[in-house]
Design an enzyme around this catalytic site. Structure first.
Site, short mmCIF file in Angstrom:
data_model
loop_
_atom_site.label_atom_id
_atom_site.label_comp_id
_atom_site.label_asym_id
_atom_site.label_seq_id
_atom_site.Cartn_x
_atom_site.Cartn_y
_atom_site.Cartn_z
N THR A 109 -18.13 7.81 -7.07
CA THR A 109 -19.03 9.01 -6.85
C THR A 109 -20.34 8.44 -7.10
OG1 THR A 109 -17.16 10.35 -8.04
CG2 THR A 109 -19.43 10.78 -8.84
N ARG A 148 -7.65 20.05 -3.94
CA ARG A 148 -8.11 19.51 -5.23
C ARG A 148 -9.48 19.34 -5.42
NH1 ARG A 148 -10.72 14.52 -7.45
NH2 ARG A 148 -10.05 14.07 -9.32
N VAL A 149 -9.71 19.65 -6.62
CA VAL A 149 -11.26 19.65 -7.37
C VAL A 149 -11.33 18.61 -8.27
CG1 VAL A 149 -13.08 20.79 -8.14
CG2 VAL A 149 -11.77 22.04 -6.22
N GLY A 150 -12.02 17.71 -8.29
CA GLY A 150 -12.24 16.82 -9.47
C GLY A 150 -13.21 17.49 -10.52
N ASP A 151 -13.60 16.46 -11.45
CA ASP A 151 -14.53 16.68 -12.44
C ASP A 151 -16.05 17.05 -12.07
OD1 ASP A 151 -14.34 13.81 -11.76
OD2 ASP A 151 -15.89 13.52 -13.62
N THR A 197 -18.32 9.53 -13.71
CA THR A 197 -17.35 9.03 -12.62
C THR A 197 -16.05 8.49 -13.32
OG1 THR A 197 -17.12 7.31 -11.02
CG2 THR A 197 -18.67 6.76 -12.70
N GLY A 198 -15.08 8.65 -12.56
CA GLY A 198 -13.94 8.31 -12.97
C GLY A 198 -12.55 9.13 -12.35
N GLY A 246 -10.93 12.04 -12.29
CA GLY A 246 -11.42 13.34 -12.70
C GLY A 246 -10.44 14.39 -13.69
N1 ASP Z 1 -14.59 11.69 -10.68
C1 ASP Z 1 -14.27 11.69 -9.23
C2 ASP Z 1 -13.18 12.72 -8.97
O1 ASP Z 1 -12.24 12.48 -9.66
C3 ASP Z 1 -13.88 10.53 -8.61
C4 ASP Z 1 -14.60 9.17 -9.13
O2 ASP Z 1 -15.68 9.29 -9.85
O3 ASP Z 1 -14.34 8.14 -8.64
O4 ASP Z 1 -13.33 13.60 -8.28
#
Ligand code: ASP
Length: 329
Positions: free
Chosen positions: A192, A220-223, A243-244, A246
């Site tokens: 991200t 799908r929707v992330g964070d 980031t991570g 989600g």
């Molecule tokens: N946080 C993002 C998501 O889950 C992906 C990422 O940051 O690696 O969509």
């Protein structure tokens, strides 16, 4: 009497020197960026790729800093830094976004203004060249906070933002990752981009943009577009971009949690970020990290993964870009 005057004079000097120390300590502006956290190991990154990442992170920092240096706003600085990363195929945002289960790109982005706590987001967009601009347009030119899918795409078009064919986002590397994930039937975390800043007026801002996870379910929707999870900014506390993985960041309302710990428990930025990322999240298997800056100009880049593409620039002349290693602040 003479003694009293001397004491008063010394006290006055002490107050003046204490204030000037404080103002020296507080930087006029700070910009922190990330290009995603994850299993980023030196042995998996060629020296050429490493150099390319370092150069692009530096370019994003300098472009954002230029705005802050000229007296521009934190909102403009983070928008510019994120645009540069969205336009680079190196990062999982804009050009170079990952593919979902059906082999399509579905991008998410958000932005928040710490001065007003106004915010805007888009989720599951396919044709907006720069989703961060669409998020900003939602914040500034609509009555809503979050627009999704076709509605968000068409709003961006009506706002005069650049609309592209979804083939624009394609890169060979991401297609290979998609094919591999599909063969293994496994959703892969990728990355991200994000930025947070404090400007010379004391205003904070945060923004985040992503393609999400490789082989994620359609829809799908992330964070990243969820205000409070992937992005948060409030002048009274801090600005955060995450980031991570989600799903863990949504469940733990990570960005807001850091701000709330500062506000209600009076934790420092570092204490709040360490608690949320290195304890709370880590203990339940939530991998990832955050970048954050507070209203005093303290900043942190905290992650529980082997690496995070990251960098900081401040008015005190510091510029630092890193990929591997431990959390530092
Ligand atoms: N946080 C993002 C998501 O889950 C992906 C990422 O940051 O690696 O969509």
């Amino acid at each position: 009497m003479k003694h009293l005057v001397t004491v008063l004079f010394i006290t006055l000097l002490a107050i003046i020197s204490c204030n000037s120390n404080n103002s020296e300590k507080k930087p006029e502006y700070v910009l922190v960026i990330h290009g995603g956290a994850g299993t980023i190991l030196r042995e998996n990154l060629s020296p050429e790729k490493e150099e390319a990442y370092i150069n692009k992170l530096n370019e994003a920092l300098l472009a954002g800093e230029n705005i802050l240096k000229m007296g521009g706003s934190s909102l403009d600085a983070i928008t510019e830094a994120i645009l540069i990363m969205e336009n680079s195929p190196l990062f999982n945002a804009g050009k170079g976004a990952v593919f979902s289960e059906e082999g399509i790109v579905e991008m998410d982005a958000s932005i928040m203004d710490g001065r007003s706590t106004e915010a805007g987001s888009v989720a599951g967009v396919h044709t907006i060249k720069n989703p961060i601009l669409a998020a900003r347009a939602v914040m500034e030119n609509s009555k809503h906070v979050l627009l999704t899918g076709d509605g968000a795409d068409s709003f961006a078009g009506k706002q005069g933002l650049e609309i592209v064919d979804s083939s624009y986002f394609f890169t060979v590397d991401r297609w290979k990752s998609y094919k591999k994930a599909k063969a293994e039937n496994e959703i892969k975390k990728y990355g991200t981009v994000g930025a947070v800043a404090l400007d010379s007026y004391g205003n904070l801002a945060a923004g985040t943009s992503t393609g999400g996870m490789t082989y994620k379910m359609k829809g799908r929707v992330g964070d990243s577009p969820i205000i409070g999870a992937g992005t948060y900014a409030d002048n009274s506390t801090c600005a955060v971009s995450a980031t991570g993985h989600g799903e863990f960041f949504i469940r733990n309302v990570v960005a807001y949690d850091i701000s709330a710990l500062m506000k209600y428990k009076e934790l420092s930025l570092k204490e709040a970020a360490d608690y949320v990322i290195l304890n709370k999240l880590k203990n339940i298997g939530g991998s990832g990290g955050i970048i954050a800056v507070d209203h005093e100009g303290n900043y942190t880049m905290t992650f529980n993964t082997p690496g995070m593409y990251r960098g900081v620039v401040t008015s005190s002349g510091l510029i630092d870009v890193k990929i591997f290693g431990e959390t530092e602040q």
